[in-house]
Scaffold this motif. Structure first.
Motif, mmCIF file in Angstrom:
data_model
loop_
_atom_site.group_PDB
_atom_site.id
_atom_site.type_symbol
_atom_site.label_atom_id
_atom_site.label_comp_id
_atom_site.label_asym_id
_atom_site.label_seq_id
_atom_site.Cartn_x
_atom_site.Cartn_y
_atom_site.Cartn_z
ATOM 1 N N LEU A 103 0.820 -1.213 0.000
ATOM 2 C CA LEU A 103 0.000 0.000 0.000
ATOM 3 C C LEU A 103 0.854 1.263 0.000
ATOM 4 O O LEU A 103 0.459 2.293 -0.548
ATOM 5 C CB LEU A 103 -0.931 0.014 1.207
ATOM 6 C CG LEU A 103 -2.051 -1.012 1.211
ATOM 7 C CD1 LEU A 103 -2.869 -0.908 2.493
ATOM 8 C CD2 LEU A 103 -2.965 -0.801 0.010
ATOM 9 N N PRO A 106 2.751 2.733 -3.920
ATOM 10 C CA PRO A 106 2.153 3.675 -4.881
ATOM 11 C C PRO A 106 2.011 5.094 -4.336
ATOM 12 O O PRO A 106 2.307 6.053 -5.049
ATOM 13 C CB PRO A 106 0.763 3.081 -5.163
ATOM 14 C CG PRO A 106 0.662 1.840 -4.409
ATOM 15 C CD PRO A 106 1.885 1.591 -3.640
ATOM 16 N N ILE A 107 1.609 5.225 -3.076
ATOM 17 C CA ILE A 107 1.372 6.576 -2.552
ATOM 18 C C ILE A 107 2.705 7.308 -2.371
ATOM 19 O O ILE A 107 2.829 8.489 -2.720
ATOM 20 C CB ILE A 107 0.507 6.544 -1.261
ATOM 21 C CG1 ILE A 107 0.129 7.955 -0.832
ATOM 22 C CG2 ILE A 107 1.150 5.851 -0.126
ATOM 23 C CD1 ILE A 107 -0.957 8.003 0.222
ATOM 24 N N TYR A 109 5.357 6.731 -4.107
ATOM 25 C CA TYR A 109 5.839 6.972 -5.473
ATOM 26 C C TYR A 109 5.208 8.236 -6.047
ATOM 27 O O TYR A 109 5.907 9.109 -6.571
ATOM 28 C CB TYR A 109 5.487 5.760 -6.335
ATOM 29 C CG TYR A 109 5.915 5.858 -7.779
ATOM 30 C CD1 TYR A 109 7.252 5.673 -8.132
ATOM 31 C CD2 TYR A 109 4.988 6.122 -8.779
ATOM 32 C CE1 TYR A 109 7.646 5.763 -9.453
ATOM 33 C CE2 TYR A 109 5.377 6.206 -10.098
ATOM 34 C CZ TYR A 109 6.706 6.028 -10.439
ATOM 35 O OH TYR A 109 7.102 6.123 -11.742
ATOM 36 N N LEU A 110 3.891 8.353 -5.906
ATOM 37 C CA LEU A 110 3.206 9.525 -6.452
ATOM 38 C C LEU A 110 3.638 10.794 -5.707
ATOM 39 O O LEU A 110 3.823 11.850 -6.302
ATOM 40 C CB LEU A 110 1.691 9.336 -6.354
ATOM 41 C CG LEU A 110 0.880 10.205 -7.312
ATOM 42 C CD1 LEU A 110 1.261 9.927 -8.746
ATOM 43 C CD2 LEU A 110 -0.612 9.973 -7.109
ATOM 44 N N GLN A 113 6.910 11.832 -7.072
ATOM 45 C CA GLN A 113 6.952 12.174 -8.486
ATOM 46 C C GLN A 113 6.177 13.424 -8.840
ATOM 47 O O GLN A 113 6.444 14.042 -9.852
ATOM 48 C CB GLN A 113 6.376 11.015 -9.306
ATOM 49 C CG GLN A 113 7.187 9.761 -9.243
ATOM 50 C CD GLN A 113 8.072 9.627 -10.445
ATOM 51 O OE1 GLN A 113 7.635 9.815 -11.564
ATOM 52 N NE2 GLN A 113 9.325 9.320 -10.215
ATOM 53 N N MET A 120 2.040 17.698 -1.374
ATOM 54 C CA MET A 120 1.684 18.255 -0.066
ATOM 55 C C MET A 120 0.354 17.690 0.418
ATOM 56 O O MET A 120 0.209 17.315 1.577
ATOM 57 C CB MET A 120 1.609 19.782 -0.181
ATOM 58 C CG MET A 120 1.297 20.482 1.130
ATOM 59 S SD MET A 120 2.365 19.975 2.468
ATOM 60 C CE MET A 120 3.264 21.468 2.769
ATOM 61 N N LEU A 122 -0.988 14.820 -0.392
ATOM 62 C CA LEU A 122 -0.809 13.425 0.012
ATOM 63 C C LEU A 122 -0.080 13.352 1.349
ATOM 64 O O LEU A 122 -0.396 12.519 2.200
ATOM 65 C CB LEU A 122 -0.032 12.664 -1.059
ATOM 66 C CG LEU A 122 -0.791 12.425 -2.360
ATOM 67 C CD1 LEU A 122 0.109 11.769 -3.395
ATOM 68 C CD2 LEU A 122 -2.011 11.544 -2.112
ATOM 69 N N CYS A 125 -2.431 13.713 4.040
ATOM 70 C CA CYS A 125 -3.197 12.476 4.246
ATOM 71 C C CYS A 125 -2.393 11.459 5.057
ATOM 72 O O CYS A 125 -2.968 10.593 5.715
ATOM 73 C CB CYS A 125 -3.578 11.840 2.903
ATOM 74 S SG CYS A 125 -4.743 12.814 1.974
ATOM 75 N N VAL A 179 -2.631 -2.439 9.982
ATOM 76 C CA VAL A 179 -2.115 -1.859 8.730
ATOM 77 C C VAL A 179 -2.321 -0.348 8.759
ATOM 78 O O VAL A 179 -1.431 0.423 8.411
ATOM 79 C CB VAL A 179 -2.807 -2.483 7.497
ATOM 80 C CG1 VAL A 179 -2.491 -1.687 6.243
ATOM 81 C CG2 VAL A 179 -2.366 -3.918 7.318
ATOM 82 N N HIS A 180 -3.495 0.066 9.232
ATOM 83 C CA HIS A 180 -3.771 1.503 9.280
ATOM 84 C C HIS A 180 -2.816 2.230 10.222
ATOM 85 O O HIS A 180 -2.336 3.319 9.918
ATOM 86 C CB HIS A 180 -5.221 1.738 9.720
ATOM 87 C CG HIS A 180 -5.648 3.163 9.614
ATOM 88 N ND1 HIS A 180 -5.820 3.953 10.708
ATOM 89 C CD2 HIS A 180 -5.893 3.939 8.541
ATOM 90 C CE1 HIS A 180 -6.178 5.167 10.306
ATOM 91 N NE2 HIS A 180 -6.229 5.180 9.007
ATOM 92 N N LEU A 183 0.930 2.030 8.540
ATOM 93 C CA LEU A 183 1.187 2.505 7.176
ATOM 94 C C LEU A 183 2.046 3.778 7.110
ATOM 95 O O LEU A 183 2.990 3.834 6.307
ATOM 96 C CB LEU A 183 -0.147 2.681 6.432
ATOM 97 C CG LEU A 183 -0.071 2.799 4.906
ATOM 98 C CD1 LEU A 183 0.768 1.699 4.314
ATOM 99 C CD2 LEU A 183 -1.469 2.782 4.301
ATOM 100 N N PRO A 184 1.773 4.806 7.935
ATOM 101 C CA PRO A 184 2.637 5.997 7.865
ATOM 102 C C PRO A 184 4.110 5.687 8.123
ATOM 103 O O PRO A 184 4.987 6.287 7.506
ATOM 104 C CB PRO A 184 2.077 6.909 8.963
ATOM 105 C CG PRO A 184 0.661 6.496 9.107
ATOM 106 C CD PRO A 184 0.646 5.021 8.856
ATOM 107 N N ILE A 187 5.382 4.531 4.817
ATOM 108 C CA ILE A 187 5.396 5.517 3.724
ATOM 109 C C ILE A 187 6.565 6.487 3.887
ATOM 110 O O ILE A 187 7.253 6.804 2.908
ATOM 111 C CB ILE A 187 4.052 6.300 3.689
ATOM 112 C CG1 ILE A 187 2.920 5.347 3.313
ATOM 113 C CG2 ILE A 187 4.121 7.440 2.684
ATOM 114 C CD1 ILE A 187 1.541 5.965 3.387
ATOM 115 N N PRO A 212 9.403 2.942 -20.396
ATOM 116 C CA PRO A 212 9.146 3.390 -19.025
ATOM 117 C C PRO A 212 9.089 2.235 -18.032
ATOM 118 O O PRO A 212 9.638 2.333 -16.932
ATOM 119 C CB PRO A 212 7.794 4.087 -19.149
ATOM 120 C CG PRO A 212 7.755 4.590 -20.543
ATOM 121 C CD PRO A 212 8.502 3.577 -21.366
#
Lengths: 304, 270
Positions: A103, A106-107, A109-110, A113, A120, A122, A125, A179-180, A183-184, A187, A212
């Protein structure tokens, strides 16, 4: 000239030379003692309030209830009831850390990028749950997942299920809540390692004819392995000793390591059993963290 | 807009829609549970329901009107306040001392200060329960503050250490060469420049104490019960919407704190 110029930037003393060397050395030594004294109050607190009781627990774990030196406490851990606790704990810790890795990628990564605004947003969040008390979040999940909770109600309204699903007071609920909470922690290191990647490398890969997808797989992904590994092992270790969420969302049916330790004290007053479980938990924690550091050092060496 | 490239390797936004969708879901997963308690706390019913059928402030009244909850909140605030002051002072002094030298000894000290973060909390809890029962500190504010200070010190040491590593130490030496003693130089020259780090260490210390459950569960009994401990027992034994009201207040504090930080941050950078 190893004088001022070298010593200014870091402010750290170099070895004194020349006629005043003995005097300077003594002054440096006195200064060093002064600096050590600055950390003394903190050291006293940590030693008194952490190291001392830990040493006590280690000591107690080596004695049986009659006060004789024995391995009884450690042998007890081979019993099926403890075995079940260990397998549950490791299984949940494994599932939670893998889920967090999947999980978080992707977050992170975005975030790494995209432009300042989206990244900011994200980040906010991620920071909201990061700063919110674990108790509050666990409570929210309890309410969300219970039989009459929002998720069951929504699924029944949609006609997807006719009976409420058992989403909480079991292993599933425990895993979702954990997980909740974790998760931070996954990340943030991952984002840091992605932020450190030079975007020119991907450009270079594309220049050399990589699609790519190839560029991502062969250039980007390998450089995030260390962030991924440190995040996963951090989460894994935190899961091993996690108490609050498994107790509340497991509803007494999911017996994890920390709860077993706590039960041994508050229900049975068995200090020997609790302390030996604690000793093994600390050793596992140290083993995972130490192993991760060594692996990262290896990766870094090979990278050079 | 969808055909704009997002990376130097010519992936367009359109090709990335799936990633945006996935990340939106993950972001919702992170945020929704934190915010959901707020509408629920205004429910007028005896049970938690969403969406609430009628609106009321009864759970806020239940929280503020109960002497036990008030007492627990007061204990938590006292303990977090004292912990913040003590841990920030001790942690800043330690970080400053450690930063001056990079010897094996100072590395060892740094390692020692990281220990409270690495030992599982449940062990800290039972170890302290045992120690404090010998010292008569169970159920006292002193014991609670001691325990929380120990838990908070690593965060202050890390935050201040980070601040110091980007601080030009020669300024401190210049101040001293101009006649300031070490203490004056620290408070007038160094501290103003690392204040953001010290402040963030202090915030971490406050949160560490205020949100701490496990250690409090064992050592903070009786009249010095903390808010977190009371909430934990309440959630475990009965799901009482009073906790939703308290949770909303806590989430509200986090949101306000983050907003203040966002407003202040550009000024700090300038």
């Amino acid at each position: 000239m190893t004088g001022l110029a070298d010593r200014m930037p870091s402010g750290r003393a170099t070895r004194p030379e020349g006629i005043n060397a003995p005097l300077l050395r003594r002054a440096a030594r006195q200064e060093g003692i002064g600096f050590a004294l600055l950390s003394l109050p903190g050291v006293i607190v940590v030693v008194l309030v952490l190291v001392l009781p830990m040493a006590w627990l280690f000591w107690m774990s080596a004695f049986d209830n009659a006060g004789n030196l024995s391995l009884e406490n450690y042998e007890r851990m081979l019993r099926p009831i403890y075995q079940r606790t260990f397998t549950t704990t490791f299984r949940i810790a494994f599932v939670v850390s893998i889920a967090c890795g999947v999980l978080a990628y992707p977050i992170a990564y975005l975030m790494a990028q995209s432009g300042p605004r989206l990244s900011m947003l994200l980040m906010l969040c991620v920071m909201l749950p990061f700063w919110t008390s674990v108790l509050v979040r666990t409570y929210a999940w309890l309410v969300l997942l219970q039989r009459t909770g929002l998720i069951n109600a929504a699924l029944m309204d949609l006609g997807l299920i006719s009976e409420p699903l058992a989403l909480v007071h079991n292993e599933l609920g425990t895993i979702i809540g954990m997980v909740h909470v974790m998760l931070p922690f996954m990340i943030l290191p991952l984002y840091a390692s992605m932020k450190a990647i030079d975007p020119a490398l991907l450009l270079a890969a594309a220049n050399c004819g990589a699609t790519p997808a190839q560029g991502f797989r062969q250039v980007y992904l390998p450089q995030t392995f260390s962030g991924l590994a440190s995040g996963i092992s951090l989460v894994f270790v935190m899961c091993l000793g996690f108490f609050v969420t498994p107790v509340l969302l497991g509803g007494g049916r999911v017996s994890m390591w920390a709860q077993q330790i706590s039960d041994n004290i508050s229900l049975y007053g068995n200090w020997g059993a609790a302390s030996s479980l604690g000793v093994v938990l600390v050793l596992c924690t140290a083993f995972v963290l130490g192993g991760m550091r060594m692996a990262l050092a290896q990766i870094e060496k090979r990278g050079r | 807009m969808l055909s704009d490239p997002v990376t130097p390797t010519q992936i367009t936004r359109g090709q990335r829609l799936w990633l945006y969708a996935l990340v939106t879901l993950i972001a919702l997963f992170l945020v929704v549970p934190c915010l959901l308690v707020i509408p629920m706390s205004f429910s007028g019913g005896t049970y938690l329901e969403f969406p609430p059928k009628s609106l009321s402030l009864r759970w806020y009244q239940a929280f503020l009107g109960s002497p036990e909850w008030r007492q627990a909140t007061l204990t938590s605030l006292k303990s977090a306040g004292l912990t913040t002051v003590i841990a920030t002072v001790l942690g800043t002094a330690a970080a400053w001392g450690i930063h001056q030298r990079s010897t094996v000894f100072s590395q060892g000290l740094r390692g020692l200060f990281m220990l409270p973060m690495l030992v599982p909390l449940i062990l800290v809890a039972i170890g302290l329960f045992f120690l404090f029962s010998r010292l008569g500190l169970n159920g006292t504010l002193t014991g609670l503050v001691l325990a929380h200070t120990m838990l908070a010190i690593p965060f202050v040491v890390i935050a201040v250490g980070n601040g110091l590593s980007s601080y030009d130490m020669s300024q401190h030496m210049v101040a001293q060469s101009l006649g300031a003693n070490g203490l004056v130089a620290f408070f007038t020259v160094t501290l103003p420049q690392i204040r953001i780090s010290v402040l963030s260490g202090a915030v971490f210390a406050f949160i560490t104490s205020f949100d701490e459950v496990v250690v409090g569960l064992f050592i903070a009994s009786g009249s010095n019960e903390t808010l977190a401990r009371r909430m934990f027992s309440n959630i475990r034994d009965q799901v009482d919407p009073t906790v939703a009201a308290i949770s909303s207040l806590l989430v509200g504090m986090v949101v306000i704190g983050m907003a203040v930080f966002m407003i202040l941050q550009p000024k700090a950078k300038r």
